[in-house]
Design an enzyme around this catalytic site. Structure first.
Site, PDB file in Angstrom:
ATOM      1  N   HIS A 256       1.986 -13.666   4.192  1.00 35.70           N
ATOM      2  CA  HIS A 256       3.374 -12.533   3.391  1.00 35.70           C
ATOM      3  C   HIS A 256       2.559 -11.393   3.465  1.00 35.70           C
ATOM      4  O   HIS A 256       4.224 -10.178   4.706  1.00 35.70           O
ATOM      5  CB  HIS A 256       3.433 -12.235   2.160  1.00 35.70           C
ATOM      6  CG  HIS A 256       1.769 -11.176   1.428  1.00 35.70           C
ATOM      7  ND1 HIS A 256       0.675 -12.034   1.240  1.00 35.70           N
ATOM      8  CD2 HIS A 256       2.223  -9.968   1.502  1.00 35.70           C
ATOM      9  CE1 HIS A 256       0.128 -10.998   0.722  1.00 35.70           C
ATOM     10  NE2 HIS A 256       0.637 -10.190   0.351  1.00 35.70           N
TER      11      HIS A 256
HETATM   12  C1  UD1 Z   1       3.298  -6.196  -1.939  1.00 30.81           C
HETATM   13  C2  UD1 Z   1       2.360  -5.664  -1.958  1.00 30.81           C
HETATM   14  C3  UD1 Z   1       0.972  -6.273  -1.284  1.00 30.81           C
HETATM   15  C4  UD1 Z   1       0.868  -7.759  -2.051  1.00 30.81           C
HETATM   16  C5  UD1 Z   1       1.646  -8.399  -2.205  1.00 30.81           C
HETATM   17  C6  UD1 Z   1       1.396  -9.220  -2.803  1.00 30.81           C
HETATM   18  C7  UD1 Z   1       2.856  -2.753  -1.003  1.00 30.81           C
HETATM   19  C8  UD1 Z   1       2.615  -1.889   0.122  1.00 30.81           C
HETATM   20  N1  UD1 Z   1       2.255  -4.284  -0.929  1.00 30.81           N
HETATM   21  O1  UD1 Z   1       3.889  -6.489  -0.750  1.00 30.81           O
HETATM   22  O2  UD1 Z   1      -0.021  -4.950  -1.309  1.00 30.81           O
HETATM   23  O3  UD1 Z   1      -0.090  -8.324  -0.944  1.00 30.81           O
HETATM   24  O4  UD1 Z   1       3.413  -7.680  -2.451  1.00 30.81           O
HETATM   25  O5  UD1 Z   1       2.204 -10.252  -3.562  1.00 30.81           O
HETATM   26  O6  UD1 Z   1       3.072  -2.703  -2.241  1.00 30.81           O
HETATM   27  N2  UD1 Z   1      10.649  -9.340  -3.760  1.00 30.81           N
HETATM   28  C9  UD1 Z   1      10.928 -10.408  -4.014  1.00 30.81           C
HETATM   29  N3  UD1 Z   1      10.768 -10.809  -5.398  1.00 30.81           N
HETATM   30  C10 UD1 Z   1       9.794 -10.045  -6.237  1.00 30.81           C
HETATM   31  C11 UD1 Z   1       9.520  -9.193  -5.754  1.00 30.81           C
HETATM   32  C12 UD1 Z   1      10.009  -8.942  -3.995  1.00 30.81           C
HETATM   33  O7  UD1 Z   1      12.516 -11.569  -3.483  1.00 30.81           O
HETATM   34  O8  UD1 Z   1       9.679 -10.507  -7.417  1.00 30.81           O
HETATM   35  C13 UD1 Z   1      10.809  -9.755  -1.900  1.00 30.81           C
HETATM   36  C14 UD1 Z   1      12.084  -8.188  -1.974  1.00 30.81           C
HETATM   37  O9  UD1 Z   1      13.068  -8.683  -1.538  1.00 30.81           O
HETATM   38  C15 UD1 Z   1      11.248  -7.912  -0.125  1.00 30.81           C
HETATM   39  C16 UD1 Z   1      10.144  -8.377   0.143  1.00 30.81           C
HETATM   40  O10 UD1 Z   1       9.438  -9.576  -1.258  1.00 30.81           O
HETATM   41  O11 UD1 Z   1      11.836  -7.306   0.230  1.00 30.81           O
HETATM   42  C17 UD1 Z   1       8.286  -7.594  -0.209  1.00 30.81           C
HETATM   43  O12 UD1 Z   1       8.569  -7.214  -1.342  1.00 30.81           O
HETATM   44  P1  UD1 Z   1       7.676  -6.227  -1.980  1.00 30.81           P
HETATM   45  O13 UD1 Z   1       7.200  -5.678  -2.947  1.00 30.81           O
HETATM   46  O14 UD1 Z   1       8.281  -4.375  -0.761  1.00 30.81           O
HETATM   47  O15 UD1 Z   1       6.214  -5.937  -0.543  1.00 30.81           O
HETATM   48  P2  UD1 Z   1       4.984  -7.238  -0.604  1.00 30.81           P
HETATM   49  O16 UD1 Z   1       5.649  -7.744   0.952  1.00 30.81           O
HETATM   50  O17 UD1 Z   1       5.890  -8.770  -1.789  1.00 30.81           O
END
Ligand code: UD1
Length: 420
Positions: A256
């Site tokens: 991811h």
């Molecule tokens: C975050 C953490 C990372 C961790 C990871 C585990 C930071 C900087 N990064 O990264 O350290 O390893 O979580 O999963 O805090 N999304 C969904 N549903 C959700 C959550 C996210 O669809 O419940 C989508 C969002 O639209 C977003 C993408 O996933 O665009 C990324 O989510 P985000 O929380 O920004 O960061 P992660 O890549 O999950």
């Protein structure tokens, strides 16, 4: 003493579960029964300073960075985490939006609740944002999993770690290499405590439950809806198992990190390797992160992934399900930090799809099970072939003993007592 602890994203939940349990244990031990209280009054105790004064008032704040049921609520349920007292509902957004909105919302909570301590875990945006809000209000911060350093400033989590550790009053470290990192940065010795790895508390507490899960059921129950999903389900009904997925004969993949999934030139060769080389020799089980799914779709690679017959694309799976898969996987390919640590303790050969790691203790050269392969496809292929020959060698770094949460709470209590 009043503590607010904070979670925001998936990897936080397995760290906070044992911490909350350890607080509950302290409270249970320090609340004396009515009979005991009566007895101490009869012995001349005025009752002014009862043992119950030592209980810890605890509130859990969820920033809401991860909000899907499969990324959040399922972990609360399966790990027995009490519902968050407050959910800030921050959700997705750019880093500045996530951090800024969390800081604003958390500041209000702090002003209202006036805790003695804010406890943050790991390195996600919630960790950084809540440490900053707390310190600006002169509230003490304790960081669990302090001192990890990848040295890679292009990684958002490294910025989160550096800022959080710089601000923290009490830095609880998972290994002695982390203590050295903090000393090198000039953190005073009296702020650093080596307590071990709190994730391993959760692993040890859940090992037996995970062992009972059936691998075929995990796949069937979490399979993404694809053209061939019906084939699997009808085949598994006939044979009682997903064809070809057997103990010790499958690969598990998770990915991811923006550095791996946000560019087509990097993601496509990795996907080709998985579908053409790995899936040709064994089933590949890939619980897919929302970010990765989105990127595969936007690069036009989704159909390729979905149509590979020996690649099982799953929804994000629960804690016990992932632990079960890890327990008898032939190999793990991952860019997750937590999985590197779990592979180390379980002995699963692990290809870490990164050029650096903040967890060097998990690497082969430190006695662990993982090797850094970055995202260079030639290197990935070479190390994949080497790792297949290696077999499982479980390791247990110092103080990864399932007792870390208890030590964390003890260190906070000790610190609090020295300043009062
Ligand atoms: C975050 C953490 C990372 C961790 C990871 C585990 C930071 C900087 N990064 O990264 O350290 O390893 O979580 O999963 O805090 N999304 C969904 N549903 C959700 C959550 C996210 O669809 O419940 C989508 C969002 O639209 C977003 C993408 O996933 O665009 C990324 O989510 P985000 O929380 O920004 O960061 P992660 O890549 O999950």
């Amino acid at each position: 003493m009043k503590i607010i602890s904070v979670v925001g994203a998936r990897p936080n939940f397995m760290k906070i579960a044992p911490f909350i349990k350890a607080i509950q244990d302290v409270n249970t031990a320090s609340v004396s029964s009515p009979e005991e209280k009566q007895e101490s009054m009869a012995n001349g105790d005025t009752g002014e300073q009862t043992t119950s004064d030592k209980t810890i008032e605890h509130l859990l704040v969820h920033t809401g960075q991860h909000y899907d049921d499969r990324m959040s609520r399922s972990f609360f349920e399966s790990l027995g985490i009490p519902d968050a007292d407050i959910n800030l509902g921050i959700g997705s957004g750019s880093h500045a939006e996530q951090v800024g909105n969390t800081m604003i919302a958390f500041e209000k909570v702090l002003i209202e609740e006036k805790p003695d301590w804010v406890v943050v875990v790991g390195d996600v945006n919630a960790t950084l944002a809540c440490s900053v809000s707390a310190k600006k209000l002169n509230i003490r911060v304790c960081h669990i999993e302090a001192g990890l350093r990848s040295g890679d400033m292009a990684m958002p989590e490294e910025i989160n770690r550096l800022v959080t550790d710089r601000l923290s009053d009490l830095l609880l470290t998972p290994d002695t290499l982390s203590n050295e990192n903090l000393r090198r940065e000039g953190v005073p010795e009296n702020k650093i405590r080596f307590v071990g790895n709190i994730m391993i508390d959760t692993l040890e507490a859940n090992r037996e439950k995970a062992k009972k899960l059936d691998i075929a059921d995990i796949i069937k129950n979490n399979l993404l809806d694809s053209g061939h999903v019906q084939d699997f389900i009808s085949a598994s009904k006939e044979t009682g198992a997903i064809p070809a997925v057997r103990e010790g004969n499958y690969a598990v993949v998770t990915m991811h990190r923006p550095s791996n999934v946000d560019q087509k030139e990097i993601l496509e060769p990795i996907l080709n390797f998985l579908t053409e080389e790995v899936a040709a020799t064994m089933p590949v089980i890939w619980p897919i992160h929302p970010r990765t799914k989105k990127m595969l779709q936007s690069f036009g690679l989704w159909d390729k992934a979905m149509s590979c017959k020996n690649l099982f694309l799953l929804y994000p799976i629960g804690y016990h399900e992932m632990l079960r898969l890890n327990m008898s996987a032939t190999i793990m390919l991952t860019d997750s930090g937590g999985l590197q640590e779990e592979c180390c303790v379980l002995g699963t050969p692990c290809l870490t799809l990164r050029w650096n790691t903040e967890r060097p203790v998990t690497l082969k050269e430190h006695g662990g099970a993982s090797v850094l392969v970055g995202n260079n496809i030639l290197r990935i292929k070479e190390e994949y072939r080497t790792a297949l020959k290696a077999g499982r060698i479980p390791q247990r770094p110092e103080m990864w003993d399932g007792q870390t949460a208890r030590r964390c709470v003890k260190e906070i209590i000790n610190y609090q007592e020295t300043i009062l």
